[in-house]
Design a protein around this motif. Structure first.
Motif, PDB file in Angstrom:
ATOM      1  N   UNK A  18       9.645   0.842   1.707  1.00 16.31           N
ATOM      2  CA  UNK A  18       9.732   2.437   2.303  1.00 16.31           C
ATOM      3  C   UNK A  18       9.512   2.331   3.866  1.00 16.31           C
ATOM      4  N   UNK A  19       8.009   1.381   3.968  1.00 11.84           N
ATOM      5  CA  UNK A  19       7.625   1.827   5.328  1.00 11.84           C
ATOM      6  C   UNK A  19       8.934   0.744   6.601  1.00 11.84           C
ATOM      7  N   UNK A  20       9.522   0.213   6.033  1.00 15.37           N
ATOM      8  CA  UNK A  20      10.814  -0.858   6.554  1.00 15.37           C
ATOM      9  C   UNK A  20      12.071  -0.120   6.324  1.00 15.37           C
ATOM     10  N   UNK A  21      12.251   0.808   5.300  1.00 13.73           N
ATOM     11  CA  UNK A  21      13.220   2.067   5.296  1.00 13.73           C
ATOM     12  C   UNK A  21      14.058   1.183   4.175  1.00 13.73           C
ATOM     13  N   UNK A  22      13.570   0.751   3.378  1.00 16.40           N
ATOM     14  CA  UNK A  22      14.148   1.188   2.489  1.00 16.40           C
ATOM     15  C   UNK A  22      15.342   1.648   1.629  1.00 16.40           C
ATOM     16  N   UNK A  23      14.346   3.306   2.220  1.00 14.38           N
ATOM     17  CA  UNK A  23      15.658   4.530   1.347  1.00 14.38           C
ATOM     18  C   UNK A  23      16.542   4.612   2.299  1.00 14.38           C
ATOM     19  N   UNK A  24      16.580   3.186   3.330  1.00 13.96           N
ATOM     20  CA  UNK A  24      17.351   4.498   4.828  1.00 13.96           C
ATOM     21  C   UNK A  24      18.520   3.292   4.131  1.00 13.96           C
ATOM     22  N   UNK A  25      18.469   1.682   3.482  1.00 11.57           N
ATOM     23  CA  UNK A  25      19.125   1.143   3.328  1.00 11.57           C
ATOM     24  C   UNK A  25      19.948   0.973   1.988  1.00 11.57           C
ATOM     25  N   UNK A  26      18.892   1.471   0.387  1.00 12.87           N
ATOM     26  CA  UNK A  26      20.021   2.298  -0.415  1.00 12.87           C
ATOM     27  C   UNK A  26      20.785   3.331  -0.081  1.00 12.87           C
ATOM     28  N   UNK A  27      20.244   4.386   1.097  1.00  7.84           N
ATOM     29  CA  UNK A  27      21.454   5.802   1.386  1.00  7.84           C
ATOM     30  C   UNK A  27      22.886   4.703   1.811  1.00  7.84           C
ATOM     31  N   UNK A  28      22.160   3.455   2.535  1.00 14.72           N
ATOM     32  CA  UNK A  28      23.843   2.682   3.043  1.00 14.72           C
ATOM     33  C   UNK A  28      24.470   2.533   2.264  1.00 14.72           C
ATOM     34  N   UNK A  29      23.946   2.136   0.858  1.00 16.92           N
ATOM     35  CA  UNK A  29      24.483   0.737  -0.157  1.00 16.92           C
ATOM     36  C   UNK A  29      25.183   1.744  -0.730  1.00 16.92           C
ATOM     37  N   UNK A  30      24.779   3.055  -1.269  1.00 13.61           N
ATOM     38  CA  UNK A  30      25.774   4.020  -1.822  1.00 13.61           C
ATOM     39  C   UNK A  30      26.001   4.254  -1.331  1.00 13.61           C
ATOM     40  N   UNK A  31      26.635   5.129  -0.309  1.00  8.01           N
ATOM     41  CA  UNK A  31      27.373   5.500   0.716  1.00  8.01           C
ATOM     42  C   UNK A  31      28.918   4.073   0.908  1.00  8.01           C
ATOM     43  N   UNK A  32      28.491   3.389   1.017  1.00  9.58           N
ATOM     44  CA  UNK A  32      29.283   1.725   1.669  1.00  9.58           C
ATOM     45  C   UNK A  32      30.248   2.035  -0.141  1.00  9.58           C
ATOM     46  N   UNK A  33      29.380   2.448  -1.332  1.00 14.79           N
ATOM     47  CA  UNK A  33      30.110   1.634  -2.133  1.00 14.79           C
ATOM     48  C   UNK A  33      30.593   3.052  -2.922  1.00 14.79           C
ATOM     49  N   UNK A  34      30.356   4.442  -2.452  1.00 15.13           N
ATOM     50  CA  UNK A  34      30.494   5.170  -2.814  1.00 15.13           C
ATOM     51  C   UNK A  34      30.143   5.362  -5.004  1.00 15.13           C
ATOM     52  N   UNK A  35      28.561   5.201  -4.867  1.00 13.30           N
ATOM     53  CA  UNK A  35      27.806   5.089  -6.083  1.00 13.30           C
ATOM     54  C   UNK A  35      27.007   6.587  -5.906  1.00 13.30           C
TER      55      UNK A  35
END
Length: 87
Positions: A18-35
């Protein structure tokens, strides 16, 4: 009707990741695939938060169908998902 789950994506949201922005990665994947997190998609993709994958030295850690992908860019994660996900 729920489809068969074909691809499971687990993003580590533990302290180091999370300190290396895992939540941003999670959100990017979520948005990209509309999940929705924790809800299977119509084509069998499931995105989940993982509490800790115990690979802190290589944060951000992501499991895709059990295969660990670490310290990768969003574009590389998408390429990997596209290569293995059967639609």
């Amino acid at each position: 009707m729920t489809s068969e789950i074909k691809t499971v994506i687990e993003v580590c949201v533990g302290l180091h990741c999370s300190m290396k922005d895992s939540y941003a990665m999670l959100e990017s994947i979520r948005k990209y695939y509309n999940l929705e997190i924790g809800v299977p998609s119509f084509d069998g993709m499931l995105l989940k938060e993982a509490e800790c994958l115990h690979n802190c030295n290589n944060a951000v850690s992501i499991l895709i169908n059990g295969m660990e992908i670490s310290n990768c860019s969003f574009n590389n994660i998408v390429k990997y998902i596209e290569a293995i996900h059967e639609r």
